[in-house]
Design a protein around this motif. Structure first.
Motif, PDB file in Angstrom:
ATOM      1  N   TYR A   8       0.829  -1.195   0.000  1.00 60.30           N
ATOM      2  CA  TYR A   8       0.000   0.000   0.000  1.00 60.30           C
ATOM      3  C   TYR A   8       0.864   1.245   0.000  1.00 60.30           C
ATOM      4  O   TYR A   8       2.034   1.221   0.385  1.00 60.30           O
ATOM      5  CB  TYR A   8      -0.965   0.023   1.187  1.00 60.30           C
ATOM      6  N   ALA A   9       0.262   2.324  -0.457  1.00 60.77           N
ATOM      7  CA  ALA A   9       0.906   3.632  -0.433  1.00 60.77           C
ATOM      8  C   ALA A   9      -0.167   4.667  -0.143  1.00 60.77           C
ATOM      9  O   ALA A   9      -1.333   4.506  -0.526  1.00 60.77           O
ATOM     10  CB  ALA A   9       1.583   3.941  -1.758  1.00 60.77           C
ATOM     11  N   VAL A  10       0.230   5.706   0.533  1.00 63.58           N
ATOM     12  CA  VAL A  10      -0.657   6.833   0.823  1.00 63.58           C
ATOM     13  C   VAL A  10      -0.542   7.832  -0.325  1.00 63.58           C
ATOM     14  O   VAL A  10       0.556   8.093  -0.822  1.00 63.58           O
ATOM     15  CB  VAL A  10      -0.268   7.506   2.156  1.00 63.58           C
ATOM     16  N   LEU A  11      -1.673   8.367  -0.757  1.00 65.87           N
ATOM     17  CA  LEU A  11      -1.666   9.477  -1.705  1.00 65.87           C
ATOM     18  C   LEU A  11      -1.630  10.766  -0.904  1.00 65.87           C
ATOM     19  O   LEU A  11      -2.478  10.986  -0.026  1.00 65.87           O
ATOM     20  CB  LEU A  11      -2.910   9.450  -2.593  1.00 65.87           C
ATOM     21  N   ARG A  12      -0.661  11.592  -1.179  1.00 59.83           N
ATOM     22  CA  ARG A  12      -0.482  12.847  -0.457  1.00 59.83           C
ATOM     23  C   ARG A  12      -0.785  14.017  -1.383  1.00 59.83           C
ATOM     24  O   ARG A  12      -0.423  14.002  -2.551  1.00 59.83           O
ATOM     25  CB  ARG A  12       0.960  12.965   0.027  1.00 59.83           C
ATOM     26  N   VAL A  13      -1.404  15.025  -0.815  1.00 67.99           N
ATOM     27  CA  VAL A  13      -1.642  16.265  -1.544  1.00 67.99           C
ATOM     28  C   VAL A  13      -0.587  17.260  -1.083  1.00 67.99           C
ATOM     29  O   VAL A  13      -0.443  17.516   0.116  1.00 67.99           O
ATOM     30  CB  VAL A  13      -3.067  16.804  -1.290  1.00 67.99           C
ATOM     31  N   VAL A  14       0.149  17.776  -2.044  1.00 64.99           N
ATOM     32  CA  VAL A  14       1.209  18.754  -1.786  1.00 64.99           C
ATOM     33  C   VAL A  14       0.822  20.007  -2.574  1.00 64.99           C
ATOM     34  O   VAL A  14       1.229  20.177  -3.725  1.00 64.99           O
ATOM     35  CB  VAL A  14       2.586  18.208  -2.233  1.00 64.99           C
ATOM     36  N   PRO A  15       0.010  20.890  -1.967  1.00 66.64           N
ATOM     37  CA  PRO A  15      -0.543  22.004  -2.745  1.00 66.64           C
ATOM     38  C   PRO A  15       0.509  22.983  -3.265  1.00 66.64           C
ATOM     39  O   PRO A  15       0.318  23.597  -4.303  1.00 66.64           O
ATOM     40  CB  PRO A  15      -1.512  22.683  -1.779  1.00 66.64           C
ATOM     41  N   ARG A  88      -0.234  -1.125 -12.997  1.00 63.68           N
ATOM     42  CA  ARG A  88      -0.982   0.075 -12.588  1.00 63.68           C
ATOM     43  C   ARG A  88      -0.520   0.556 -11.222  1.00 63.68           C
ATOM     44  O   ARG A  88      -0.318   1.747 -11.007  1.00 63.68           O
ATOM     45  CB  ARG A  88      -2.496  -0.206 -12.555  1.00 63.68           C
ATOM     46  N   PHE A  89      -0.358  -0.384 -10.278  1.00 65.74           N
ATOM     47  CA  PHE A  89       0.089   0.007  -8.941  1.00 65.74           C
ATOM     48  C   PHE A  89       1.469   0.654  -9.020  1.00 65.74           C
ATOM     49  O   PHE A  89       1.717   1.692  -8.406  1.00 65.74           O
ATOM     50  CB  PHE A  89       0.108  -1.202  -8.004  1.00 65.74           C
ATOM     51  N   ARG A  90       2.385   0.068  -9.772  1.00 67.39           N
ATOM     52  CA  ARG A  90       3.738   0.627  -9.901  1.00 67.39           C
ATOM     53  C   ARG A  90       3.698   2.000 -10.570  1.00 67.39           C
ATOM     54  O   ARG A  90       4.435   2.903 -10.194  1.00 67.39           O
ATOM     55  CB  ARG A  90       4.647  -0.313 -10.693  1.00 67.39           C
ATOM     56  N   ALA A  94       4.894   5.491  -8.608  1.00 61.38           N
ATOM     57  CA  ALA A  94       6.162   6.056  -9.075  1.00 61.38           C
ATOM     58  C   ALA A  94       6.293   7.491  -8.565  1.00 61.38           C
ATOM     59  O   ALA A  94       5.307   8.237  -8.535  1.00 61.38           O
ATOM     60  CB  ALA A  94       6.216   6.033 -10.603  1.00 61.38           C
ATOM     61  N   PRO A  95       7.484   7.883  -8.138  1.00 64.17           N
ATOM     62  CA  PRO A  95       7.662   9.257  -7.619  1.00 64.17           C
ATOM     63  C   PRO A  95       7.270  10.302  -8.662  1.00 64.17           C
ATOM     64  O   PRO A  95       7.513  10.135  -9.857  1.00 64.17           O
ATOM     65  CB  PRO A  95       9.167   9.326  -7.329  1.00 64.17           C
ATOM     66  N   ARG A  96       6.643  11.370  -8.190  1.00 67.06           N
ATOM     67  CA  ARG A  96       6.246  12.483  -9.052  1.00 67.06           C
ATOM     68  C   ARG A  96       6.410  13.789  -8.289  1.00 67.06           C
ATOM     69  O   ARG A  96       6.348  13.811  -7.073  1.00 67.06           O
ATOM     70  CB  ARG A  96       4.791  12.433  -9.491  1.00 67.06           C
ATOM     71  N   SER A  97       6.518  14.843  -9.025  1.00 68.89           N
ATOM     72  CA  SER A  97       6.575  16.176  -8.443  1.00 68.89           C
ATOM     73  C   SER A  97       5.333  16.929  -8.894  1.00 68.89           C
ATOM     74  O   SER A  97       5.404  17.872  -9.669  1.00 68.89           O
ATOM     75  CB  SER A  97       7.855  16.893  -8.878  1.00 68.89           C
ATOM     76  N   THR A  98       4.188  16.460  -8.414  1.00 68.34           N
ATOM     77  CA  THR A  98       2.904  17.062  -8.762  1.00 68.34           C
ATOM     78  C   THR A  98       2.131  17.329  -7.475  1.00 68.34           C
ATOM     79  O   THR A  98       2.597  17.014  -6.381  1.00 68.34           O
ATOM     80  CB  THR A  98       2.083  16.119  -9.658  1.00 68.34           C
ATOM     81  N   VAL A  99       0.953  17.874  -7.600  1.00 66.88           N
ATOM     82  CA  VAL A  99       0.149  18.189  -6.413  1.00 66.88           C
ATOM     83  C   VAL A  99      -0.273  16.920  -5.690  1.00 66.88           C
ATOM     84  O   VAL A  99      -0.299  16.883  -4.460  1.00 66.88           O
ATOM     85  CB  VAL A  99      -1.062  19.062  -6.796  1.00 66.88           C
ATOM     86  N   GLN A 101       0.870  13.211  -4.871  1.00 68.73           N
ATOM     87  CA  GLN A 101       2.083  12.397  -4.914  1.00 68.73           C
ATOM     88  C   GLN A 101       1.885  11.130  -4.090  1.00 68.73           C
ATOM     89  O   GLN A 101       1.259  11.173  -3.031  1.00 68.73           O
ATOM     90  CB  GLN A 101       3.265  13.158  -4.324  1.00 68.73           C
ATOM     91  N   PRO A 102       2.455  10.017  -4.540  1.00 65.86           N
ATOM     92  CA  PRO A 102       2.404   8.804  -3.722  1.00 65.86           C
ATOM     93  C   PRO A 102       3.489   8.847  -2.653  1.00 65.86           C
ATOM     94  O   PRO A 102       4.574   9.382  -2.868  1.00 65.86           O
ATOM     95  CB  PRO A 102       2.697   7.696  -4.728  1.00 65.86           C
ATOM     96  N   GLY A 103       3.162   8.293  -1.493  1.00 63.30           N
ATOM     97  CA  GLY A 103       4.174   8.097  -0.469  1.00 63.30           C
ATOM     98  C   GLY A 103       4.909   6.802  -0.736  1.00 63.30           C
ATOM     99  O   GLY A 103       4.680   6.141  -1.750  1.00 63.30           O
ATOM    100  N   PRO A 104       5.800   6.424   0.168  1.00 66.45           N
ATOM    101  CA  PRO A 104       6.528   5.167  -0.007  1.00 66.45           C
ATOM    102  C   PRO A 104       5.586   3.963   0.045  1.00 66.45           C
ATOM    103  O   PRO A 104       4.524   4.016   0.668  1.00 66.45           O
ATOM    104  CB  PRO A 104       7.504   5.141   1.159  1.00 66.45           C
ATOM    105  N   VAL A 105       5.998   2.893  -0.593  1.00 66.13           N
ATOM    106  CA  VAL A 105       5.222   1.651  -0.587  1.00 66.13           C
ATOM    107  C   VAL A 105       5.581   0.856   0.668  1.00 66.13           C
ATOM    108  O   VAL A 105       6.752   0.714   1.001  1.00 66.13           O
ATOM    109  CB  VAL A 105       5.497   0.829  -1.857  1.00 66.13           C
ATOM    110  N   HIS A 106       4.554   0.378   1.342  1.00 61.52           N
ATOM    111  CA  HIS A 106       4.708  -0.455   2.540  1.00 61.52           C
ATOM    112  C   HIS A 106       4.030  -1.798   2.286  1.00 61.52           C
ATOM    113  O   HIS A 106       3.227  -1.924   1.366  1.00 61.52           O
ATOM    114  CB  HIS A 106       4.060   0.214   3.759  1.00 61.52           C
ATOM    115  N   THR A 107       4.326  -2.777   3.110  1.00 62.45           N
ATOM    116  CA  THR A 107       3.721  -4.096   2.953  1.00 62.45           C
ATOM    117  C   THR A 107       3.045  -4.533   4.245  1.00 62.45           C
ATOM    118  O   THR A 107       3.302  -3.983   5.323  1.00 62.45           O
ATOM    119  CB  THR A 107       4.768  -5.157   2.575  1.00 62.45           C
TER     120      THR A 107
END
Length: 130
Positions: A8-15, A88-90, A94-99, A101-107
């Protein structure tokens, strides 16, 4: 019932990407053994406004929904939505510099990845209630 590995990964909003401040607004859950890829999203507009009073909440909601659409293989999600679940999950993590962004993947281990997505949303995204 057996438990299977999930990621799993958290989706983060970086305004304001240049500031690096973020709020959690969703989770992505992938379980290869159960052929599962799911997401849960929730945008807390008050928290978003605390980070950036000028943030476009509707644009952020659309970006979060676009990630959810890729998870669900919505036809409108384009080529990414037609990929295999793992791809799709990968792509989504994948790291991005957008508003958004995914956090790190955990298991972890789960016997119900859909319920796990709900649990992670409550634990990591929704406001803490007493």
């Amino acid at each position: 019932m057996s438990r299977d590995t999930f990621e799993y990964a958290v989706l983060r909003v970086v305004p304001r990407v240049e500031r690096g401040e973020a709020l959690n607004a969703g989770v992505l859950v992938y379980c290869r053994q159960r052929d599962y890829l799911g997401s849960r999203v929730h945008l807390d507009v008050d928290r978003l406004r605390a980070l950036d009073p000028t943030a476009d909440a509707d644009a952020v909601r659309r970006a979060l929904q676009a990630a959810a659409d890729v998870c669900a293989a919505d036809p409108a999600s384009g080529a990414a939505g037609r990929e295999a679940l793992g791809s799709r999950f990968r792509w989504l993590t994948a790291p991005r510099s957008t508003v958004v962004q995914p956090g790190p993947v955990h298991t972890g281990l789960t016997d119900d990845p859909d319920a796990e997505a709900d649990r992670l949303l409550r634990l990591l995204v929704l406001p803490i209630t007493d």
